[in-house]
Design a protein around this motif. Structure first.
Motif, mmCIF file in Angstrom:
data_model
loop_
_atom_site.group_PDB
_atom_site.id
_atom_site.type_symbol
_atom_site.label_atom_id
_atom_site.label_comp_id
_atom_site.label_asym_id
_atom_site.label_seq_id
_atom_site.Cartn_x
_atom_site.Cartn_y
_atom_site.Cartn_z
ATOM 1 N N ALA A 173 4.406 58.848 14.606
ATOM 2 C CA ALA A 173 5.494 57.971 14.166
ATOM 3 C C ALA A 173 5.511 56.679 14.982
ATOM 4 N N GLY A 174 5.278 56.776 16.291
ATOM 5 C CA GLY A 174 5.240 55.589 17.137
ATOM 6 C C GLY A 174 4.104 54.656 16.760
ATOM 7 N N LEU A 206 10.858 47.532 19.381
ATOM 8 C CA LEU A 206 10.438 48.819 19.948
ATOM 9 C C LEU A 206 11.535 49.444 20.801
ATOM 10 N N ARG A 248 4.946 52.947 13.534
ATOM 11 C CA ARG A 248 5.979 51.905 13.725
ATOM 12 C C ARG A 248 5.372 50.640 14.308
ATOM 13 N N GLU A 264 3.557 48.910 11.574
ATOM 14 C CA GLU A 264 4.558 48.339 10.663
ATOM 15 C C GLU A 264 5.097 47.007 11.197
ATOM 16 N N LEU A 265 5.195 46.882 12.522
ATOM 17 C CA LEU A 265 5.692 45.660 13.153
ATOM 18 C C LEU A 265 4.610 44.596 13.312
#
Length: 131
Positions: A86-87, A26, A90, A93-94
């Motif tokens: 988007a955050g 991050l 993400r 996604e992680l």
């Protein structure tokens, strides 16, 4: 003059290397690790002026005689961004667990919620113009 300075939050984790990898992805950068070689029992990470510590649950029990809770929604890490969608994507996604999709809050914020890999809440926040 204040008695206290440099506040920080420490999150307890059962898998410290996994937690370090997640928060490093991050944008947090490692500022402290002990021990320096081998599996750490404590790692501090910094993003801008915000510092979080990650402490191994087992070490906290053994070294300090405490009874930490390493899972669940006990605290929240707040991450400001210019793009909540988007955050949020993400984080998922992680490996973060989606809790609440981006949604307006009050009249000037857009927020989303996930749980990190240990179940700690992470809130992503964006300031928006009032409608």
């Amino acid at each position: 003059m204040s008695l206290f300075r440099t506040p920080q939050i420490v999150l307890f984790t059962r898998d410290i290397e996994r937690a370090v990898t997640f928060y490093s992805a991050l944008g947090f950068e490692e500022a402290f690790r002990t021990p320096e070689v081998g599996t750490p029992i404590h790692v501090d990470l910094v993003l801008d002026d915000y510092r979080i510590g990650l402490a191994a649950e087992s070490s906290t029990r053994h070294d300090h005689g405490l009874d930490p809770v390493a899972v669940g929604q006990r605290a929240a890490v707040i991450l400001w961004t210019d793009d909540v969608r988007a955050g949020h994507a993400r984080l998922i996604e992680l490996g973060a667990k989606p809790i609440k999709a981006p949604a307006p809050w009050l009249d000037h914020l857009l927020i989303a919620w996930v749980e990190d890999l240990d179940g700690h809440l992470v809130q992503v926040v964006q300031a928006v113009r009032p409608s």
